[in-house]
Design a protein around this motif. Structure first.
Motif, PDB file in Angstrom:
ATOM      1  N   TYR A  25       0.863  -1.176   0.000  1.00 30.94           N
ATOM      2  CA  TYR A  25       0.000   0.000   0.000  1.00 30.94           C
ATOM      3  C   TYR A  25       0.904   1.231   0.000  1.00 30.94           C
ATOM      4  O   TYR A  25       1.885   1.284   0.752  1.00 30.94           O
ATOM      5  N   PHE A  26       0.559   2.225  -0.806  1.00 35.57           N
ATOM      6  CA  PHE A  26       1.389   3.433  -0.806  1.00 35.57           C
ATOM      7  C   PHE A  26       0.587   4.639  -1.267  1.00 35.57           C
ATOM      8  O   PHE A  26      -0.355   4.529  -2.063  1.00 35.57           O
ATOM      9  N   SER A  27       0.968   5.790  -0.746  1.00 37.64           N
ATOM     10  CA  SER A  27       0.378   7.038  -1.202  1.00 37.64           C
ATOM     11  C   SER A  27       0.968   7.392  -2.562  1.00 37.64           C
ATOM     12  O   SER A  27       2.174   7.238  -2.773  1.00 37.64           O
ATOM     13  N   PRO A  28       0.157   7.883  -3.506  1.00 36.95           N
ATOM     14  CA  PRO A  28       0.710   8.252  -4.814  1.00 36.95           C
ATOM     15  C   PRO A  28       1.778   9.331  -4.719  1.00 36.95           C
ATOM     16  O   PRO A  28       2.627   9.443  -5.601  1.00 36.95           O
ATOM     17  N   SER A  29       1.772  10.094  -3.624  1.00 37.90           N
ATOM     18  CA  SER A  29       2.759  11.169  -3.481  1.00 37.90           C
ATOM     19  C   SER A  29       4.184  10.637  -3.409  1.00 37.90           C
ATOM     20  O   SER A  29       5.133  11.322  -3.798  1.00 37.90           O
ATOM     21  N   ILE A  30       4.335   9.403  -2.938  1.00 37.10           N
ATOM     22  CA  ILE A  30       5.685   8.863  -2.740  1.00 37.10           C
ATOM     23  C   ILE A  30       6.368   8.532  -4.062  1.00 37.10           C
ATOM     24  O   ILE A  30       7.598   8.442  -4.128  1.00 37.10           O
ATOM     25  N   VAL A  31       5.598   8.357  -5.135  1.00 37.30           N
ATOM     26  CA  VAL A  31       6.197   7.969  -6.420  1.00 37.30           C
ATOM     27  C   VAL A  31       6.073   9.084  -7.475  1.00 37.30           C
ATOM     28  O   VAL A  31       6.237   8.835  -8.669  1.00 37.30           O
ATOM     29  N   GLN A  32       5.764  10.286  -7.027  1.00 40.94           N
ATOM     30  CA  GLN A  32       5.685  11.414  -7.954  1.00 40.94           C
ATOM     31  C   GLN A  32       7.095  11.952  -8.207  1.00 40.94           C
ATOM     32  O   GLN A  32       7.662  12.651  -7.372  1.00 40.94           O
ATOM     33  N   LEU A  33       7.622  11.611  -9.358  1.00 46.51           N
ATOM     34  CA  LEU A  33       8.995  11.968  -9.715  1.00 46.51           C
ATOM     35  C   LEU A  33       8.992  12.905 -10.920  1.00 46.51           C
ATOM     36  O   LEU A  33       8.022  12.956 -11.675  1.00 46.51           O
ATOM     37  N   PRO A  34      10.076  13.654 -11.132  1.00 44.78           N
ATOM     38  CA  PRO A  34      10.170  14.483 -12.348  1.00 44.78           C
ATOM     39  C   PRO A  34      10.127  13.612 -13.598  1.00 44.78           C
ATOM     40  O   PRO A  34      10.583  12.462 -13.594  1.00 44.78           O
ATOM     41  N   SER A  35       9.592  14.156 -14.680  1.00 43.58           N
ATOM     42  CA  SER A  35       9.395  13.365 -15.905  1.00 43.58           C
ATOM     43  C   SER A  35      10.702  13.033 -16.611  1.00 43.58           C
ATOM     44  O   SER A  35      10.773  12.058 -17.358  1.00 43.58           O
ATOM     45  N   LEU A  36      11.725  13.844 -16.399  1.00 47.02           N
ATOM     46  CA  LEU A  36      13.035  13.646 -17.050  1.00 47.02           C
ATOM     47  C   LEU A  36      12.903  13.620 -18.574  1.00 47.02           C
ATOM     48  O   LEU A  36      13.675  12.967 -19.274  1.00 47.02           O
ATOM     49  N   GLY A  37      11.893  14.342 -19.078  1.00 43.87           N
ATOM     50  CA  GLY A  37      11.715  14.429 -20.525  1.00 43.87           C
ATOM     51  C   GLY A  37      11.008  13.252 -21.156  1.00 43.87           C
ATOM     52  O   GLY A  37      10.890  13.184 -22.381  1.00 43.87           O
ATOM     53  N   GLU A  38      10.516  12.311 -20.319  1.00 43.43           N
ATOM     54  CA  GLU A  38       9.807  11.134 -20.842  1.00 43.43           C
ATOM     55  C   GLU A  38       8.333  11.209 -20.487  1.00 43.43           C
ATOM     56  O   GLU A  38       7.970  11.712 -19.424  1.00 43.43           O
ATOM     57  N   ASP A  39       7.501  10.698 -21.362  1.00 41.48           N
ATOM     58  CA  ASP A  39       6.060  10.638 -21.114  1.00 41.48           C
ATOM     59  C   ASP A  39       5.748   9.372 -20.338  1.00 41.48           C
ATOM     60  O   ASP A  39       5.158   8.419 -20.852  1.00 41.48           O
ATOM     61  N   PHE A  40       6.167   9.342 -19.068  1.00 37.18           N
ATOM     62  CA  PHE A  40       5.964   8.152 -18.237  1.00 37.18           C
ATOM     63  C   PHE A  40       5.675   8.570 -16.810  1.00 37.18           C
ATOM     64  O   PHE A  40       6.305   9.477 -16.266  1.00 37.18           O
ATOM     65  N   SER A  41       4.716   7.903 -16.209  1.00 40.69           N
ATOM     66  CA  SER A  41       4.389   8.088 -14.799  1.00 40.69           C
ATOM     67  C   SER A  41       4.491   6.736 -14.109  1.00 40.69           C
ATOM     68  O   SER A  41       4.128   5.705 -14.692  1.00 40.69           O
ATOM     69  N   CYS A  42       4.975   6.743 -12.876  1.00 46.17           N
ATOM     70  CA  CYS A  42       5.087   5.481 -12.138  1.00 46.17           C
ATOM     71  C   CYS A  42       3.721   4.873 -11.821  1.00 46.17           C
ATOM     72  O   CYS A  42       3.644   3.712 -11.433  1.00 46.17           O
ATOM     73  N   LEU A  43       2.665   5.650 -11.997  1.00 44.30           N
ATOM     74  CA  LEU A  43       1.314   5.141 -11.750  1.00 44.30           C
ATOM     75  C   LEU A  43       0.631   4.697 -13.031  1.00 44.30           C
ATOM     76  O   LEU A  43      -0.567   4.410 -13.044  1.00 44.30           O
ATOM     77  N   GLN A  44       1.384   4.614 -14.131  1.00 42.90           N
ATOM     78  CA  GLN A  44       0.761   4.297 -15.418  1.00 42.90           C
ATOM     79  C   GLN A  44       0.129   2.914 -15.457  1.00 42.90           C
ATOM     80  O   GLN A  44      -0.862   2.698 -16.154  1.00 42.90           O
ATOM     81  N   CYS A  45       0.694   1.959 -14.714  1.00 39.11           N
ATOM     82  CA  CYS A  45       0.084   0.627 -14.700  1.00 39.11           C
ATOM     83  C   CYS A  45      -1.310   0.689 -14.076  1.00 39.11           C
ATOM     84  O   CYS A  45      -2.246   0.019 -14.536  1.00 39.11           O
ATOM     85  N   PHE A  46      -1.490   1.532 -13.048  1.00 36.67           N
ATOM     86  CA  PHE A  46      -2.806   1.707 -12.444  1.00 36.67           C
ATOM     87  C   PHE A  46      -3.740   2.458 -13.393  1.00 36.67           C
ATOM     88  O   PHE A  46      -4.925   2.144 -13.477  1.00 36.67           O
ATOM     89  N   GLU A  47      -3.198   3.460 -14.085  1.00 39.90           N
ATOM     90  CA  GLU A  47      -4.006   4.233 -15.034  1.00 39.90           C
ATOM     91  C   GLU A  47      -4.514   3.328 -16.160  1.00 39.90           C
ATOM     92  O   GLU A  47      -5.668   3.438 -16.589  1.00 39.90           O
ATOM     93  N   GLN A  48      -3.652   2.415 -16.604  1.00 41.75           N
ATOM     94  CA  GLN A  48      -4.073   1.496 -17.661  1.00 41.75           C
ATOM     95  C   GLN A  48      -5.143   0.533 -17.146  1.00 41.75           C
ATOM     96  O   GLN A  48      -6.118   0.240 -17.851  1.00 41.75           O
ATOM     97  N   ALA A  49      -4.963   0.052 -15.922  1.00 41.11           N
ATOM     98  CA  ALA A  49      -5.969  -0.839 -15.329  1.00 41.11           C
ATOM     99  C   ALA A  49      -7.317  -0.125 -15.226  1.00 41.11           C
ATOM    100  O   ALA A  49      -8.365  -0.711 -15.522  1.00 41.11           O
ATOM    101  N   SER A  50      -7.292   1.153 -14.822  1.00 44.07           N
ATOM    102  CA  SER A  50      -8.534   1.927 -14.701  1.00 44.07           C
ATOM    103  C   SER A  50      -9.172   2.156 -16.061  1.00 44.07           C
ATOM    104  O   SER A  50     -10.398   2.065 -16.208  1.00 44.07           O
ATOM    105  N   THR A  51      -8.352   2.454 -17.066  1.00 43.07           N
ATOM    106  CA  THR A  51      -8.875   2.689 -18.415  1.00 43.07           C
ATOM    107  C   THR A  51      -9.552   1.441 -18.961  1.00 43.07           C
ATOM    108  O   THR A  51     -10.638   1.500 -19.554  1.00 43.07           O
ATOM    109  N   LEU A  52      -8.911   0.268 -18.746  1.00 40.46           N
ATOM    110  CA  LEU A  52      -9.459  -0.995 -19.241  1.00 40.46           C
ATOM    111  C   LEU A  52     -10.565  -1.531 -18.352  1.00 40.46           C
ATOM    112  O   LEU A  52     -11.269  -2.466 -18.734  1.00 40.46           O
TER     113      LEU A  52
END
Length: 292
Positions: free
Chosen positions: A92-119
């Motif tokens: 279990y974790f708060s989303p705040s703990i994995v909010q990192l700078p994008s470093l120029g990439e279109d990637f979020s550490c929560l993308q696996c959850f976002e994909q699960a929600s979309t599907l």
């Protein structure tokens, strides 16, 4: 109908390290919470055993190698098999703990959850190499928790980030079609849960739902409570409050409009239910969202 307080599992979001880890737990049906939700995100990996997982609006089978991704504020309930209860690890974790700078990439550490929600599919069946890699990461995190040393939290966070990246890469490269609901429960029960998911902000209740399901109100109440763990009125209120919280965070609509959009009969009723479920008023919730 009597509204019973929904179960909201509360974690300490103000802690410097908002994360919790439950390693290789074997739970009986008596020790599992009924339907509940929480702000934190949750990852559940199954080592062995059998069971059923209700997430959002779908029943899933639980078995060895299954991975479940549960975004924050998603109603869910695990029901272990009585003869072969599930052994699993949960993070279990708060989303705040994995909010990192994008470093120029279109990637979020929560993308696996976002994909699960979309599907609207929260289960991922892992292949053997994937599950072996994931189990190694979970073992490493457990070792860090058991043997604290300098940089412990940083190490745990790095492995959590690696885990999230690995899961997302595996999800996007897997060619198998996702499995959706199972044959858990009677067909009319699964259909009524889907109906609620599509109409919960409308003026529906036990009488409407029993007609929709072509069963008596008493039978619907009994079977619903058996499979979901909440009564129907509590389930509807919880889904409405979760939707209202989302609208408070994502839109500029006034609170009265949001109350109406989410199916509450009056603004005072909305205020009372919102505070009962989340512990704060709608105005305080909106203010907290905008303080970040």
């Amino acid at each position: 109908m009597v509204i019973v307080d929904p179960i909201r599992k509360i974690f300490d979001n103000h802690d410097a390290f908002p994360m919790s880890f439950a390693y290789k737990n074997t739970k009986s049906s008596l020790s599992e919470l009924p339907d509940h939700f929480h702000d934190w995100y949750e990852i559940v990996y199954v080592y062995r055993g059998r069971g059923t997982f209700f997430i959002d609006h779908t029943f899933y089978e639980m078995k060895q190698g299954d991975l479940f991704l549960i975004p924050g504020n998603t109603i869910h309930r695990a029901t272990p098999d009585k003869e072969a209860p599930v052994t699993s690890t949960a993070i279990y974790f708060s989303p705040s703990i994995v909010q990192l700078p994008s470093l120029g990439e279109d990637f979020s550490c929560l993308q696996c959850f976002e994909q699960a929600s979309t599907l609207r599919n929260y289960k991922f069946e892992m292949r053997l190499p994937q599950s072996q890699h994931l189990e190694l990461l979970l073992d490493t995190i457990e070792n860090e928790f058991k043997h604290p040393t300098i940089g412990q939290r940083q190490s745990i966070l790095l492995h959590l980030l690696q885990l999230l990246l690995t899961i997302y890469r595996d999800m996007t490269t897997d060619t198998k079609s996702p499995k959706l609901d199972t044959l858990v429960g009677p067909i009319w029960m699964r259909e009524i849960i889907l109906y609620i998911d599509q109409h919960f902000c409308e003026d529906i209740g036990l009488q409407t739902l029993s007609k929709q399901a072509s069963v008596t109100p008493a039978h619907l109440s009994r079977v619903f409570k058996q499979f979901i763990g909440m009564n129907i009125s509590t389930y509807l209120i919880t889904k409405r409050i979760i939707r209202a919280k989302q609208l408070l965070q994502e839109s500029d609509a006034n609170i009265g409009t949001i109350a109406d959009l989410c199916g509450f009969e009056s603004l005072p009723h909305f205020h009372a239910m919102f505070k009962r479920v989340l512990g704060i008023t709608p105005a305080a919730a909106r203010k907290s969202f905008r303080s970040f």
